[in-house]
Enzyme design. Sequence first.
Site, PDB file in Angstrom:
ATOM      1  N   ARG A   1       0.795  -1.180  -0.101  1.00 43.13           N
ATOM      2  CA  ARG A   1      -0.011  -0.268  -0.055  1.00 43.13           C
ATOM      3  C   ARG A   1       0.805   1.084   0.043  1.00 43.13           C
ATOM      4  NH1 ARG A   1       1.527   1.960   4.112  1.00 43.13           N
ATOM      5  NH2 ARG A   1       0.498   3.527   3.624  1.00 43.13           N
ATOM      6  N   GLY A   2       0.341   2.537  -0.103  1.00 41.96           N
ATOM      7  CA  GLY A   2       0.909   3.730  -0.133  1.00 41.96           C
ATOM      8  C   GLY A   2       1.121   3.855  -1.894  1.00 41.96           C
ATOM      9  N   ALA A   3       0.806   5.151  -2.141  1.00 42.00           N
ATOM     10  CA  ALA A   3       0.644   5.279  -3.590  1.00 42.00           C
ATOM     11  C   ALA A   3       2.077   4.995  -4.386  1.00 42.00           C
ATOM     12  CB  ALA A   3       0.189   6.761  -3.660  1.00 42.00           C
TER      13      ALA A   3
ATOM     14  N   ARG B   1      -6.869  -0.052  -7.231  1.00 41.01           N
ATOM     15  CA  ARG B   1      -7.119   1.379  -6.561  1.00 41.01           C
ATOM     16  C   ARG B   1      -7.292   2.373  -7.195  1.00 41.01           C
ATOM     17  NH1 ARG B   1      -4.102   1.287  -1.145  1.00 41.01           N
ATOM     18  NH2 ARG B   1      -6.285   2.214  -0.341  1.00 41.01           N
TER      19      ARG B   1
ATOM     20  N   GLN C   1      -3.240   2.693   9.900  1.00 41.72           N
ATOM     21  CA  GLN C   1      -1.793   2.649   9.249  1.00 41.72           C
ATOM     22  C   GLN C   1      -1.050   3.333   9.871  1.00 41.72           C
ATOM     23  OE1 GLN C   1      -4.681   3.014   7.566  1.00 41.72           O
ATOM     24  NE2 GLN C   1      -4.730   2.268   5.353  1.00 41.72           N
TER      25      GLN C   1
ATOM     26  N   ASP D   1      -2.136  10.891  -2.422  1.00 36.97           N
ATOM     27  CA  ASP D   1      -2.435   9.773  -3.516  1.00 36.97           C
ATOM     28  C   ASP D   1      -2.689  10.508  -4.906  1.00 36.97           C
ATOM     29  OD1 ASP D   1      -2.964   8.365  -0.686  1.00 36.97           O
ATOM     30  OD2 ASP D   1      -3.050   6.780  -2.415  1.00 36.97           O
TER      31      ASP D   1
ATOM     32  N   ASN E   1      -6.041  12.560  -0.025  1.00 40.74           N
ATOM     33  CA  ASN E   1      -4.791  11.777   0.902  1.00 40.74           C
ATOM     34  C   ASN E   1      -5.819  10.745   1.670  1.00 40.74           C
ATOM     35  OD1 ASN E   1      -2.142  11.041   1.673  1.00 40.74           O
ATOM     36  ND2 ASN E   1      -2.794  11.927   3.647  1.00 40.74           N
ATOM     37  N   LYS E   2      -5.263   9.869   2.469  1.00 40.59           N
ATOM     38  CA  LYS E   2      -6.193   9.281   3.386  1.00 40.59           C
ATOM     39  C   LYS E   2      -7.177   9.834   4.182  1.00 40.59           C
ATOM     40  CE  LYS E   2      -5.730   5.669   3.995  1.00 40.59           C
ATOM     41  NZ  LYS E   2      -6.724   4.894   3.182  1.00 40.59           N
TER      42      LYS E   2
HETATM   43  O1  MRU Z   1      -4.925   3.367   1.733  1.00 38.89           O
HETATM   44  P1  MRU Z   1      -3.294   3.570   1.872  1.00 38.89           P
HETATM   45  O2  MRU Z   1      -2.738   2.962   3.238  1.00 38.89           O
HETATM   46  O3  MRU Z   1      -2.572   2.950   0.694  1.00 38.89           O
HETATM   47  O4  MRU Z   1      -3.228   5.213   1.842  1.00 38.89           O
HETATM   48  C1  MRU Z   1      -1.980   5.840   1.862  1.00 38.89           C
HETATM   49  C2  MRU Z   1      -1.928   7.280   1.850  1.00 38.89           C
HETATM   50  O5  MRU Z   1      -2.988   7.957   2.081  1.00 38.89           O
HETATM   51  C3  MRU Z   1      -0.543   7.909   2.126  1.00 38.89           C
HETATM   52  O6  MRU Z   1      -0.785   9.186   2.584  1.00 38.89           O
HETATM   53  C4  MRU Z   1      -0.184   8.179   0.571  1.00 38.89           C
HETATM   54  O7  MRU Z   1      -0.538   6.993  -0.384  1.00 38.89           O
HETATM   55  C5  MRU Z   1       1.100   8.824   0.489  1.00 38.89           C
HETATM   56  S1  MRU Z   1       2.261   7.379   0.748  1.00 38.89           S
HETATM   57  C6  MRU Z   1       3.671   8.182   0.581  1.00 38.89           C
END
Ligand code: MRU
Length: 345
Positions: A53-55, A87, A189, A230, A240-241
């Site tokens: 996970r994470g963009a 995603r 997270q 994201d 973002n999240k």
């Molecule tokens: O659902 P996730 O855990 O993939 O969400 C991740 C985020 O929202 C992060 O803040 C974003 O991807 C940036 S990561 C460098």
Amino acid sequence: LVPNTTPEAIPAIEWRDGVLRLLDQARLPQEVRYVDARDVEAVSDAIRRLSVRGAPLIGIAAAYALALAARAGGDLRAAADMLVATRPTAVNLRWAVDRVLSAASGAADPASAAEAEARRIHAGQVDADARMGEAGAALIPDDATVLTHCNTGSLATGGIGTALGVVKTAHARGRRPRVLVGETRPLLQGSRLTAWELDRAGISHDVIVDGAAAGLIARGHVRAVLVGADRIAANGDTANKVGTYPLALAARAHDVPFYVVAPVSTVDPATRLGRDITIEQRDPDEVLGFDGSRVAPAASSALNPAFDVTPADLVTAIVTERGVVRAPYARSLPSVVAPQQAVAS
Ligand code: MRU
């Protein structure tokens, strides 16, 4: 047994001659376990389950997944479609997939071309993280308490991270940052992953419930809010999240800087405004239960948007690997966006 070293010593992703090893983030911090993915289906499944996970990291995983498909002589277009559908919000995923598709198309040896491009994307992110870390650390005062949300560290990028990379860089320079970690409901997270990384890096931190953030900001406990992204629209609106937007509102209300730290691959010139960003809706059960048990009444339903959008006017600055940009973003972002992205707009 895993020695207590930096999180970078436990890589979130590794390409080992035709096998993609993914650290299963859904099991952290209780268990450090890898999943070996050998085809596009396995990688897509790992992305959907948030094992990876994470963009930026899902972009890297998808790039290697296409290298796996190319080795197997599969249909790269179909593989790309499957990966991009996993995603919908993180634009790095589509960006990385497009890069590998164009590297492989027309190549004499598509498998080698795809693998080489995936490695370049991976290495490019490690380098970008280091640059963002330096640029962002320059914005943070010594001995500052910063607040962050979700996980934006090694686990989200494969490098030192974006917003968390800034904290790690400040720490490495002896600047003694302290971190308030929003737990990040519903999948935690923050408390599971960011706290794990900070603990391993020896950086002082406190986990807070998401609902405590505004009150702590109001009482002067926070010098800056640092988050990842994201997708950043052409006007600077930032997805973002979920839970990021309320932090930006609280920061503005109390005159605290709100920084977005993201590589230029997160900027999507083809998305004009934040309201054009597709927000991933996830399984209501993630909200209605906790740790595998039902919490809400059996008849209750839930809304579970995984992201929210922070309007550009609440963003103090966007820290990229090509420099720090400020409002008006419609004018400043093109100065850092890669030429190929600008052309795509
Ligand atoms: O659902 P996730 O855990 O993939 O969400 C991740 C985020 O929202 C992060 O803040 C974003 O991807 C940036 S990561 C460098």
